[in-house]
Design a protein around this motif. Structure first.
Motif, short mmCIF file in Angstrom:
data_model
loop_
_atom_site.label_atom_id
_atom_site.label_comp_id
_atom_site.label_asym_id
_atom_site.label_seq_id
_atom_site.Cartn_x
_atom_site.Cartn_y
_atom_site.Cartn_z
N CYS A 230 1.11 -0.94 0.17
CA CYS A 230 -0.35 0.17 -0.37
C CYS A 230 0.47 1.98 -0.20
CB CYS A 230 -0.91 -0.18 1.32
SG CYS A 230 -2.32 -1.52 1.29
N TYR A 231 2.28 1.36 0.76
CA TYR A 231 2.65 2.19 -0.04
C TYR A 231 3.52 2.84 -0.59
CZ TYR A 231 3.39 1.85 5.52
OH TYR A 231 2.48 1.99 6.75
N PHE A 239 -5.78 -0.13 -4.83
CA PHE A 239 -6.59 -0.63 -3.52
C PHE A 239 -7.39 0.04 -3.20
CE2 PHE A 239 -6.36 0.35 1.44
CZ PHE A 239 -7.14 -1.52 1.83
N VAL A 240 -7.53 1.57 -2.94
CA VAL A 240 -8.79 2.53 -3.19
C VAL A 240 -9.43 2.63 -3.70
CG1 VAL A 240 -9.20 4.77 -3.61
CG2 VAL A 240 -7.32 4.04 -1.82
N ASP A 336 -3.38 13.34 2.80
CA ASP A 336 -4.73 12.43 2.40
C ASP A 336 -4.67 11.22 2.82
OD1 ASP A 336 -2.41 12.07 0.83
OD2 ASP A 336 -3.18 12.14 -0.92
N GLN A 337 -4.38 10.68 2.64
CA GLN A 337 -3.82 8.88 3.14
C GLN A 337 -4.66 8.68 3.86
OE1 GLN A 337 -0.62 7.42 1.86
NE2 GLN A 337 -0.92 6.95 -0.58
N TRP A 340 -7.84 9.76 3.97
CA TRP A 340 -9.22 8.53 4.02
C TRP A 340 -8.87 7.25 4.74
CZ3 TRP A 340 -8.67 3.45 2.00
CH2 TRP A 340 -9.16 2.46 1.88
N LEU A 341 -8.02 6.94 5.03
CA LEU A 341 -8.07 6.39 6.55
C LEU A 341 -9.72 5.66 7.15
CD1 LEU A 341 -4.79 4.91 6.53
CD2 LEU A 341 -5.92 3.49 5.50
N LYS A 342 -9.58 7.59 8.04
CA LYS A 342 -9.96 7.66 9.03
C LYS A 342 -11.32 7.92 8.21
CE LYS A 342 -10.91 11.47 12.11
NZ LYS A 342 -10.47 12.99 12.60
N GLU A 343 -11.89 8.07 7.21
CA GLU A 343 -13.24 8.43 6.49
C GLU A 343 -13.94 6.53 6.20
OE1 GLU A 343 -13.64 10.48 2.82
OE2 GLU A 343 -12.83 12.35 4.44
N THR A 344 -12.61 5.38 5.72
CA THR A 344 -13.01 4.41 5.44
C THR A 344 -12.84 3.79 6.57
OG1 THR A 344 -11.97 4.91 3.37
CG2 THR A 344 -12.44 2.80 4.45
N THR A 345 -12.61 3.52 8.08
CA THR A 345 -12.27 2.95 9.40
C THR A 345 -14.04 3.89 9.86
OG1 THR A 345 -9.86 3.64 9.88
CG2 THR A 345 -11.61 2.91 11.52
#
Length: 669
Positions: A230-231, A239-240, A336-337, A340-345
């Protein structure tokens, strides 16, 4: 050759005695027979005798083998065999028995976990036990002997402590061999029947479950298998995109629990209520799901399957945002990544809460588990320190006495009355009380000779300090004028004439005092009395009346000159200050050596000069002797302190009553 024959004979004798002792369960017989041989030969022969006897017992029942291992354990505690022998016997037993008998025999190993963790056996046997369990796992099938494999792994988890590094993934490696294979027909859209206990909410639009969604869904397993991909910028975009499609599908397929039909309940009415409750709550969990394309729609409607995938997302997100010791510097997410992780969680936790049964409780449970995982990760980053139970605080007798004393503390009024009866003062603090009661009358103590630090007129004016004063340096000139006003009658007599330059005036006073000192010395030698001293003691009354006015005029004169002496017009004030300071503070290393040798209590002087305790400790550790420590301290003081001078040092040492050091300093000045 003789040693080998001797060993064989000893082994055979031990085997015969071991057979009799085990048959009669008589440990003393075996112990008494083995005392006549040295320890090294005895343990080697006895170890082999135990293994030879085991070959005859392998045909017996597991209970007999368990008793034999217990007999060997007791022999270890009596120092007759090596501590590894019981586990060696167990390894031989498991190698010779079938898997069914091994499973029964392993119960003895599980029940004896506390024995294997004793100090006598743990260090010696842990590698043998680990090797024995790994040999068993290699013989077992993970699919057919799942329960037995799980028992072995649970035993190892109980046997080894948490901090055992052999059981930890220290460097954060991933199981890259866990590859999920998938594929199938890309032309079909699936509309198979759903499970009768689950239905799909038909009110919202569904995503078409086609081959594209199927490939995206199972492609996510590659990211779950290796989160470091993912990096990579390109892999992150993939992945997104795949995650968005899968989570949208989950959002559109809402699951709702369906009550059993009345006819089905009627068929089950013969069972009691407890059995019905137990069966309704029973749930099945599958560690690995099938990847057939035709099953995807059914899998999306399975709550266990959905929870498994959503938890995989959360585990991956936690790794990406956590600080891991073995991550490379480039493996860091951008802002920004992370957003996105925060919103998806948040979306995933909402989906978990909407997934029956007990969705909200399940989501909170997952949060708690992942929170505990953060502590586990921090522990691994710290190098996996050993876990130890905190010891209960031991309350010593002194602590108990202090506690009791605090409870029965005397009133302050009674303490003050007690001190007043002794003509003393109580200040509320031990140090202040001690200081305040050093003398009966504190004001009288301040007027004692020990508190008089003013130097004599001759010692000040005829020394190097007097020379500095005659140069016009503001501080030294002011001190000279004050001393003349207190100790010399010439100060007021000379003021009747106008003063030209302050250095000239002081130089004239130094000459007068030196002449008087010589005359006094000659007079004392002849008559034992000095008319000059009488003149010094006399203070004209009319001159005393103008003392304050003269001192005020001198202060104004010095303030007008910026507290500097009047200097020659051809010489700048800055050059004069440097010259004067170098003359006053000038001290050679040899003079410092003489002075340092007399400073036995150099720490007291260091504290007075303003050095902190850590700086004093530095001088003490960096130098071997007190003389070298004092010299180092004074060298730094003369170099760094703006007010450092021989006169100031002498003044301070006189106040500290360092008579030897003062005498040494005067002798080298």
């Amino acid at each position: 050759m003789s040693e080998k024959i001797g060993f064989d004979e000893l082994r055979i004798k031990y085997k015969d005695v071991l057979s009799k002792a085990f048959a009669n369960n008589n440990m003393d017989l075996l112990d008494s027979f083995s005392k006549n041989v040295n320890e090294t030969d005895r343990k080697a022969a006895m170890d082999q005798a135990f293994r030879d006897k085991l070959l005859e017992l392998l045909i017996e029942e597991p209970e007999t083998l368990e008793n034999y291992v217990c007999f060997c354990i007791e022999s270890c505690r009596r120092q007759m065999v090596t501590p590894t022998m019981p586990v060696v016997l167990l390894g031989d037993i498991f190698d010779a028995l079938t898997l069914n008998k091994c499973e029964k025999m392993f119960t003895y190993v599980e029940n004896g976990v506390n024995i294997w963790r004793e100090d006598l056996f743990f260090v010696a046997c842990k590698n043998n036990l680990l090797r024995m369990c790994n040999d068993l796992l290699r013989r077992l099938s993970r699919s057919q002997n799942t329960v037995f494999c799980g028992r072995i792994l649970l035993f190892l988890a109980k046997f080894f402590p948490f901090s055992e590094r052999s059981g930890l993934n220290i460097v954060s490696e991933f199981n890259l061999e866990n590859v999920t294979e998938f594929g199938g027909d890309n032309s079909s859209t699936l509309k198979d029947a759903l499970d009768e206990e689950m239905v799909i909410d038909e009110e919202k639009n569904k995503h078409t479950i086609d081959y594209n969604l199927y490939c995206r869904f199972w492609s996510l397993q590659d990211f779950f298998r290796n989160p470091n991909t993912c990096y990579n910028k390109i892999q992150w975009k993939t992945f997104v995109a795949h995650s968005g499609s899968v989570l949208s599908a989950f959002s559109s397929y809402k699951l709702e629990a369906v009550e059993l039909q009345k006819s089905k309940l009627n068929r089950l009415k013969t069972y009691n209520t407890d059995m019905e409750t137990q069966e309704s709550k029973e749930q099945h969990y599958f560690a690995k799901f099938l990847t057939n394309q035709k099953l995807l729609e059914l899998q999306l409607s399975d709550s266990n399957f959905r929870r498994c995938v959503l938890i995989q997302f959360l585990i991956l997100f936690q790794y990406l945002t956590s600080t891991v010791k073995f991550k490379m510097e480039s493996q860091e997410l951008k802002s920004d990544q992370q957003e996105w992780l925060k919103e998806t969680t948040s979306l995933i936790y909402r989906l978990l809460g909407e997934t029956p049964p007990d969705g909200k409780q399940f989501a909170e449970c997952v949060k708690s588990i992942l929170k505990r995982e953060e502590h586990w990760n921090s522990w691994k980053n710290d190098g996996c320190p050993e876990f130890q139970k905190p010891k209960p605080p031991v309350q010593s007798e002194s602590t108990e006495e202090v506690r009791k004393t605090k409870k029965r503390r005397r009133p302050v009024g009674d303490i003050i009355k007690e001190y007043e009866a002794q003509d003393k003062f109580f200040m509320g603090n031990n140090e202040l009380t001690k200081l305040w009661n050093l003398a009966p009358d504190n004001l009288a103590a301040c007027r004692t000779k020990e508190r008089d630090f003013m130097p004599s007129l001759e010692s000040y004016m005829l020394s190097g300090t007097g020379a500095a004063a005659t140069d016009g340096t503001g501080g030294w000139a002011w001190r000279a004028l004050r001393l003349l006003a207190r100790r010399s009658p010439h100060f007021f007599v000379h003021t009747n004439n106008p003063i030209g330059r302050l250095p000239d005036y002081l130089e004239d006073m130094v000459k007068r005092i030196s002449r008087e000192a010589a005359a006094n010395a000659a007079s004392n030698n002849s008559n034992g009395d000095s008319s000059s001293e009488k003149a010094i003691k006399q203070e004209p009354t009319d001159e005393e009346m103008c003392e304050e006015q003269i001192e005020t005029d001198i202060i104004k004169e010095e303030d007008a000159a910026d507290m500097d002496a009047v200097t020659d017009p051809t010489q700048t004030g800055e050059d004069d200050e440097k010259t004067t300071r170098s003359r006053v503070t000038m001290i050679t290393p040899s003079q410092l050596d003489v002075l340092a040798a007399k400073l036995t209590d150099w720490k007291k002087l260091a504290a007075k000069l303003g050095y902190r305790p850590d700086e004093i400790q530095f001088f003490e550790t960096e130098n071997a002797t007190d003389a070298s420590r004092a010299k180092n301290m004074l060298t730094l003081w003369f170099d760094d302190d703006e007010d450092a001078s021989v006169e100031n040092l002498l003044y301070i040492m006189e106040g500290l009553k360092m008579a030897d050091a003062c005498e040494a300093l005067r002798s080298v000045m």
